[in-house]
Design an enzyme around this catalytic site. Structure first.
Site, PDB file in Angstrom:
ATOM      1  N   CYS A   1       0.920  -1.264   0.062  1.00 30.52           N
ATOM      2  CA  CYS A   1      -0.033  -0.087   0.036  1.00 30.52           C
ATOM      3  C   CYS A   1       0.991   1.235   0.022  1.00 30.52           C
ATOM      4  CB  CYS A   1      -1.112   0.027   1.084  1.00 30.52           C
ATOM      5  SG  CYS A   1      -2.201  -1.322   0.987  1.00 30.52           S
TER       6      CYS A   1
ATOM      7  N   HIS B   1      -3.071   7.647   1.945  1.00 26.36           N
ATOM      8  CA  HIS B   1      -3.596   6.501   1.582  1.00 26.36           C
ATOM      9  C   HIS B   1      -4.939   5.863   1.818  1.00 26.36           C
ATOM     10  CE1 HIS B   1      -3.898   2.066   0.574  1.00 26.36           C
ATOM     11  NE2 HIS B   1      -3.806   1.725   1.859  1.00 26.36           N
TER      12      HIS B   1
ATOM     13  N   ASN C   1      -9.914   0.288  -0.339  1.00 14.65           N
ATOM     14  CA  ASN C   1      -8.502   0.268  -0.235  1.00 14.65           C
ATOM     15  C   ASN C   1      -8.216  -0.296  -1.437  1.00 14.65           C
ATOM     16  OD1 ASN C   1      -5.721  -0.239   0.279  1.00 14.65           O
ATOM     17  ND2 ASN C   1      -5.948  -0.953   2.229  1.00 14.65           N
TER      18      ASN C   1
HETATM   19  N1  ACO Z   1     -18.335  -7.509   9.524  1.00 18.21           N
HETATM   20  C1  ACO Z   1     -18.858  -7.611  10.938  1.00 18.21           C
HETATM   21  N2  ACO Z   1     -17.937  -7.960  11.665  1.00 18.21           N
HETATM   22  C2  ACO Z   1     -16.713  -8.211  11.388  1.00 18.21           C
HETATM   23  C3  ACO Z   1     -16.300  -7.826  10.224  1.00 18.21           C
HETATM   24  C4  ACO Z   1     -17.129  -7.337   9.022  1.00 18.21           C
HETATM   25  N3  ACO Z   1     -16.769  -7.333   7.772  1.00 18.21           N
HETATM   26  N4  ACO Z   1     -14.799  -8.012  10.015  1.00 18.21           N
HETATM   27  C5  ACO Z   1     -14.374  -8.285  11.366  1.00 18.21           C
HETATM   28  N5  ACO Z   1     -15.646  -8.375  12.272  1.00 18.21           N
HETATM   29  C6  ACO Z   1     -15.506  -8.311  13.804  1.00 18.21           C
HETATM   30  C7  ACO Z   1     -14.235  -9.115  14.271  1.00 18.21           C
HETATM   31  O1  ACO Z   1     -14.491 -10.689  13.924  1.00 18.21           O
HETATM   32  C8  ACO Z   1     -14.296  -8.637  15.808  1.00 18.21           C
HETATM   33  O2  ACO Z   1     -15.395  -9.543  16.281  1.00 18.21           O
HETATM   34  P1  ACO Z   1     -15.022 -10.111  17.840  1.00 18.21           P
HETATM   35  O3  ACO Z   1     -14.884  -8.911  18.556  1.00 18.21           O
HETATM   36  O4  ACO Z   1     -16.261 -10.912  18.048  1.00 18.21           O
HETATM   37  O5  ACO Z   1     -13.932 -11.016  17.556  1.00 18.21           O
HETATM   38  C9  ACO Z   1     -15.016  -7.330  15.595  1.00 18.21           C
HETATM   39  O6  ACO Z   1     -15.458  -7.348  14.276  1.00 18.21           O
HETATM   40  C10 ACO Z   1     -14.007  -6.368  15.800  1.00 18.21           C
HETATM   41  O7  ACO Z   1     -12.845  -6.733  14.927  1.00 18.21           O
HETATM   42  P2  ACO Z   1     -11.673  -5.715  14.895  1.00 18.21           P
HETATM   43  O8  ACO Z   1     -10.699  -6.205  13.722  1.00 18.21           O
HETATM   44  O9  ACO Z   1     -11.109  -5.350  16.118  1.00 18.21           O
HETATM   45  O10 ACO Z   1     -12.264  -4.211  14.175  1.00 18.21           O
HETATM   46  P3  ACO Z   1     -11.597  -2.870  14.031  1.00 18.21           P
HETATM   47  O11 ACO Z   1     -12.343  -1.563  14.661  1.00 18.21           O
HETATM   48  O12 ACO Z   1     -10.125  -2.876  14.371  1.00 18.21           O
HETATM   49  O13 ACO Z   1     -11.604  -2.551  12.607  1.00 18.21           O
HETATM   50  C11 ACO Z   1     -10.510  -2.865  10.280  1.00 18.21           C
HETATM   51  C12 ACO Z   1     -11.449  -3.543  11.584  1.00 18.21           C
HETATM   52  C13 ACO Z   1     -11.353  -2.124   9.618  1.00 18.21           C
HETATM   53  C14 ACO Z   1      -9.870  -3.809   9.558  1.00 18.21           C
HETATM   54  C15 ACO Z   1      -9.459  -1.764  11.042  1.00 18.21           C
HETATM   55  O14 ACO Z   1      -8.697  -2.436  11.932  1.00 18.21           O
HETATM   56  C16 ACO Z   1      -8.458  -1.359   9.900  1.00 18.21           C
HETATM   57  O15 ACO Z   1      -8.793  -0.535   8.885  1.00 18.21           O
HETATM   58  N6  ACO Z   1      -7.109  -1.791  10.202  1.00 18.21           N
HETATM   59  C17 ACO Z   1      -6.063  -1.132   9.257  1.00 18.21           C
HETATM   60  C18 ACO Z   1      -5.856  -1.931   7.925  1.00 18.21           C
HETATM   61  C19 ACO Z   1      -5.085  -1.034   7.153  1.00 18.21           C
HETATM   62  O16 ACO Z   1      -4.690   0.148   7.340  1.00 18.21           O
HETATM   63  N7  ACO Z   1      -4.432  -1.588   6.154  1.00 18.21           N
HETATM   64  C20 ACO Z   1      -3.405  -0.650   5.286  1.00 18.21           C
HETATM   65  C21 ACO Z   1      -2.463  -1.305   4.847  1.00 18.21           C
HETATM   66  S1  ACO Z   1      -3.492  -2.426   3.638  1.00 18.21           S
HETATM   67  C22 ACO Z   1      -2.155  -3.038   2.511  1.00 18.21           C
HETATM   68  O17 ACO Z   1      -0.906  -2.750   2.709  1.00 18.21           O
HETATM   69  C23 ACO Z   1      -2.654  -3.912   1.515  1.00 18.21           C
END
Ligand code: ACO
Length: 324
Positions: free
Chosen positions: A114, A251, A281
């Site tokens: 990314c 990004h 993304n």
């Molecule tokens: N729908 C419903 N629930 C979901 C989903 C979904 N699509 N995905 C995950 N959950 C659930 C999880 O299972 C978890 O449930 P649990 O509490 O029962 O275990 C709950 O939601 C919370 O999950 P988290 O991962 O803690 O949620 P978070 O608020 O952190 O959001 C996200 C997740 C959107 C992925 C976020 O962490 C994020 O954006 N992270 C950074 C990603 C990023 O920046 N990537 C950049 C580089 S990408 C690259 O280089 C290719």
């Protein structure tokens, strides 16, 4: 007199198929509400069968060349940032070169996931400053839909396909931050974070392309801290800081990461170009897509001070400061 790599054209391409969040509700335990509130994403584009990364990249390149008023053979070099190439080799860059009908110069790919576009832009700048090339086409292009695990709701709802391109040309400035062009860059990586974001296959391991795996919440924490740090480091190199910036073009991974980074930099959200809601993304394509959309919307204008920042698998992260 100081040589600067100045933006002469920008363009983008998005595949025709738009997939709203609601489409995932049929196959996954997820909801439009969850995806929107946790990531800011409302829809994304997915490439059609046969629509490969080089095809997306070539469309974006043609649009950027058109804005620059240049022909393919006016270009000395093509640098493509991608982690989803058509083939293991040759490079997407050389495929774009052929598709554009360009018969001179050289082309290659850069892979920093990314953060790829920030690394590609820095490489292109170095090619111009070293005299290797006068005009460089810098492209970010991805088909991340091809490396999604469609049963993993924590990743497959976040990514999309697309491409963006810039034409850079060497021009002399007076050596101040009033010059148009790339003013500074800051690049970083730390391979110890490999498990946070990777693809579980590859040429010399499984022989298969593999699927994307991500520890989203751990990456989230790293992202906010590292993105603000790298953007501030790049600005500091030329004696500037957040409040001097007209636009952050980040990004586009997650709206919460984007707003937390802007807050740390003391830049209001009115000065941030946002496309994450429409594109998801798109990895290395996200910054050039956002630059192109920002120009098309009338947000980014000639003379504006821009900082781009990105983080991705590796981890690799960085920022570029440029005056449009
Ligand atoms: N729908 C419903 N629930 C979901 C989903 C979904 N699509 N995905 C995950 N959950 C659930 C999880 O299972 C978890 O449930 P649990 O509490 O029962 O275990 C709950 O939601 C919370 O999950 P988290 O991962 O803690 O949620 P978070 O608020 O952190 O959001 C996200 C997740 C959107 C992925 C976020 O962490 C994020 O954006 N992270 C950074 C990603 C990023 O920046 N990537 C950049 C580089 S990408 C690259 O280089 C290719």
């Amino acid at each position: 007199m100081t040589l600067r790599a100045v933006v002469k054209g920008v363009g983008h391409y998005l595949p025709e198929r738009v997939v709203p969040n609601s489409e995932f509700e049929a196959t996954l335990d997820t909801s439009d509400e969850w995806i929107k509130s946790r990531s800011g994403i409302e829809r994304r584009h997915f490439a059609a069968e046969g629509e490969t990364t080089s095809v997306l990249a070539t469309h974006a390149a043609r649009a950027a060349l058109k804005m620059a008023g240049m022909q393919p053979d006016d270009i000395d070099a093509i640098v493509v940032a991608t982690s989803t190439p058509d083939l293991t080799f040759p490079s997407v860059g050389t495929m774009v070169q052929a598709q554009l009908g360009m018969t001179r110069g050289f082309a290659f790919d850069v892979q920093a996931v990314c953060a790829g576009f920030v690394f590609a832009l820095t490489n292109a700048n170095a090619l111009i400053l070293s005299g290797q090339a006068k005009r460089v086409l810098v492209i970010g292009a991805e088909t991340f839909s091809r490396i999604m695990d469609w049963t993993d709701r924590s990743t497959c709802v976040l990514f999309g396909d697309g491409a963006g391109a810039l034409v850079l040309e060497g021009e002399t400035g007076d050596g101040t931050t009033s010059d148009r062009g790339i003013l500074s860059a800051d690049l970083n990586s730390d391979g110890r974070y490999r498990e946070m974001l990777y693809v579980d296959g590859g040429v010399s391991t499984s022989g298969q392309a593999g699927k994307l795996r991500m520890q989203g919440n751990q990456l989230f924490r790293q992202a906010v801290e590292k993105l603000a740090e790298t953007a501030e480091a790049a600005l500091e190199k030329v004696g500037l800081s957040g409040p001097d910036v007209d636009w952050i073009v980040p990004h586009q991974a997650n709206l919460r990461i984007i707003s937390a980074t802007a807050a740390r930099m003391e830049v209001p959200m009115e000065n941030v170009v946002l496309t994450v809601q429409d594109h998801g993304n798109t990895s290395a394509a996200s910054i050039p897509l956002a630059l192109s959309v920002g120009v098309a919307r009338g947000q980014i204008k000639q003379g504006d001070l821009i900082v781009t920042e990105a983080i991705g698998g590796g981890l690799a992260w960085g920022a570029v400061v440029l005056r449009w």
